[in-house]
Scaffold this active site. Sequence first.
Site: not given
Ligand code: GLY
Length: 306
Positions: A175, A203-206, A226-229
């Site tokens: 990201t 799927r939509v992230g952060d 950035t990272g696990h949304g």
């Molecule tokens: N941080 C990007 C995502 O998880 O989509």
Amino acid sequence: MDDNVWLDRREVPVIVVHGGAWVKPGIVTEPVLEGLQRAAEAGFAVLDRGGMALDAVEAAVVVLEEDPHFNAGRGSTLTSDGTVEMDASMMDGRTLDAGAVASVAGVRNPIRLARRVLHDSDHLLLAGEGAQRFARGHGVEMAPVDWHVTPEQRARFEELKQEAGARPDRRKLGTVGAVAADVHGHVAAATSTGGTAFKRPGRVGDSPLIGAGTYADDTSGAASATGHGESIIKVVLTKTACDLMGSGKSPLEASKEAVSLLGSRARGEGGIILVSPDGRAGWAMNTPRMSRALFRRGMPGPIARV
Ligand code: GLY
């Protein structure tokens, strides 16, 4: 010179960019550093001629979306259907105006579309086909759907498909994002991503969510994550970090505290970049690596780190 000396300086203009957490070591490191330097230079050029933070973060993110070494725009990860679905957002600290797009395909630079949503719509977040229709109607540059798919991401998709019971790959996210403080005392933030590899379609992230992936407020500062949304959303990471700056923490302190919360409360992995309106900057991550760069007045050129 110690990075903290450059980070902690009260001097504008300044731009900080990131190219994601979990960068692969070795072969991709040099192109990643070069891409971040070019992005920081593009954003700084806007700021150096007295331009707005909002224009600077857009210019920087466009460079990273065009660069196939990052998971945003060209180079985006593929869904479990083998398709591209990109998310992006930006926020203007002057007014709290924001624009965001989710699950878009065929839009050359999703951050440019987010900018049009900010300026030319009554809405904040547009998704999917509706967002693409808005793009076509507002002269946003489109690209053939396959233009965003690189051979590397196609190969990674095939690898994940072979794995029995493959799940979205939380790691090696690339990201991208940028935060800036301009000479007028305003801040802005922008973030763009292809999302997690092999994610479920839809799927939509952060990254397109204001307060999670992106936040900017002239009364506190600007942040891009950035990272696990899914984890970042749970702790509304960028708003949390900006609130910490608003309560008197420096960007360095706020970035460390926010990322610590991400780990302790959401068991999440990721990183963040921050600036305050007076030009101080901060970054932190709880992953082994996060690629990032900083360029401020008085420096001969950007510093980039992985
Ligand atoms: N941080 C990007 C995502 O998880 O989509």
